[in-house]
Enzyme design. Structure first.
Site, PDB file in Angstrom:
ATOM      1  N   ASP A   8       0.808  -1.182   0.045  1.00 53.45           N
ATOM      2  CA  ASP A   8       0.073   0.167  -0.059  1.00 53.45           C
ATOM      3  C   ASP A   8       0.844   1.169  -0.078  1.00 53.45           C
ATOM      4  OD1 ASP A   8       0.641   0.582   2.609  1.00 53.45           O
ATOM      5  OD2 ASP A   8      -0.888   0.294   3.479  1.00 53.45           O
ATOM      6  N   CYS A  66       2.947  -3.051   3.873  1.00 51.06           N
ATOM      7  CA  CYS A  66       2.102  -2.112   4.111  1.00 51.06           C
ATOM      8  C   CYS A  66       2.633  -1.134   5.268  1.00 51.06           C
ATOM      9  CB  CYS A  66       0.706  -2.200   4.631  1.00 51.06           C
ATOM     10  SG  CYS A  66       0.532  -3.338   6.162  1.00 51.06           S
ATOM     11  N   THR A  68       2.854  -0.928   8.462  1.00 48.64           N
ATOM     12  CA  THR A  68       3.415  -1.773   9.678  1.00 48.64           C
ATOM     13  C   THR A  68       3.734  -3.365   9.103  1.00 48.64           C
ATOM     14  OG1 THR A  68       1.164  -2.251  10.204  1.00 48.64           O
ATOM     15  CG2 THR A  68       2.219  -0.372  11.367  1.00 48.64           C
ATOM     16  N   HIS A  99      10.789 -23.082   9.346  1.00 50.12           N
ATOM     17  CA  HIS A  99      10.062 -23.784  10.404  1.00 50.12           C
ATOM     18  C   HIS A  99       8.346 -23.621   9.896  1.00 50.12           C
ATOM     19  CE1 HIS A  99      12.781 -23.470  14.023  1.00 50.12           C
ATOM     20  NE2 HIS A  99      13.274 -24.318  13.124  1.00 50.12           N
ATOM     21  N   HIS A 134       8.375 -30.139  11.684  1.00 52.68           N
ATOM     22  CA  HIS A 134       7.733 -28.689  11.329  1.00 52.68           C
ATOM     23  C   HIS A 134       6.666 -28.960  10.324  1.00 52.68           C
ATOM     24  CE1 HIS A 134      11.065 -26.875  13.458  1.00 52.68           C
ATOM     25  NE2 HIS A 134      11.784 -27.464  12.728  1.00 52.68           N
TER      26      HIS A 134
HETATM   27  C1  RB5 Z   1      -2.175   2.511   6.093  1.00 54.17           C
HETATM   28  O1  RB5 Z   1      -2.201   4.189   6.640  1.00 54.17           O
HETATM   29  C2  RB5 Z   1      -1.903   1.745   7.400  1.00 54.17           C
HETATM   30  O2  RB5 Z   1      -2.848   1.472   7.908  1.00 54.17           O
HETATM   31  C3  RB5 Z   1      -1.159   0.401   6.599  1.00 54.17           C
HETATM   32  O3  RB5 Z   1      -0.266   0.802   5.743  1.00 54.17           O
HETATM   33  C4  RB5 Z   1      -0.762  -0.833   7.709  1.00 54.17           C
HETATM   34  O4  RB5 Z   1       0.034   0.086   8.553  1.00 54.17           O
HETATM   35  C5  RB5 Z   1      -1.902  -1.321   8.278  1.00 54.17           C
HETATM   36  O5  RB5 Z   1      -1.649  -2.159   8.913  1.00 54.17           O
END
Ligand code: RB5
Length: 147
Positions: A8, A66, A68, A99, A134
């Site tokens: 994203d 994304c 995080t 694993h 595993h």
């Molecule tokens: C987008 O702003 C953010 O929520 C997305 O990139 C991600 O971190 C979601 O888990």
């Protein structure tokens, strides 16, 4: 190996960096399913595109990014047959292959800097599943989705 990659807007720069890293592997082809701009998109839509490539056999494995890595990994793991691992360092990237036989590597573009990401990707694409005990555990994971 055929790899699919997607992100994203929170990981656009990391995706471009990872694609550069993957160019050093002559045996890996990469399909980029977006996003391609900084315009806001919904990471579940990208997760679906990545996973569809894998479950249809058009890709062997995927890299999902994304901000995080959390949201896109959760979304990927809703798809039958997908084992997405949200990794934060080389150790977890390696273990996710050895694993867990992870078929998707997830990372956060606002979490992982380019240096560690380079090493994580280099390790993850080459590391093999160890099987044995595993395999029994991974089979149990996959049985849960059928209950
Ligand atoms: C987008 O702003 C953010 O929520 C997305 O990139 C991600 O971190 C979601 O888990």
């Amino acid at each position: 190996m055929k790899l699919v990659i997607g992100c994203d807007q929170g990981a656009l720069e990391l995706k471009e960096h990872v694609k550069e890293v993957l160019k050093e592997f002559s045996d890996i082809t990469v399909e980029d399913v977006g996003t391609y701009t900084t315009d806001s998109v919904d990471y579940p839509d990208i997760a679906e595109k990545i996973c569809e490539k894998i479950t249809s056999g058009q890709a062997d494995r995927g890299i999902a990014l994304c901000g995080t890595g959390i949201g896109i990994s959760i979304a990927c793991n809703k798809v039958k047959g997908i084992r997405a691992a949200l990794c934060h360092n080389v150790f977890t990237a390696r273990m996710s292959r050895q694993h867990n036989d992870a078929n998707v590597l997830a990372m956060g573009g606002r979490d992982i800097s380019f240096g560690p990401a380079t090493e994580m990707v280099q390790v993850w694409v080459k590391e093999e599943f160890l099987g044995g005990r595993h395999e029994r555990r991974v089979n149990k994971i996959m049985e849960i989705q059928d209950k």
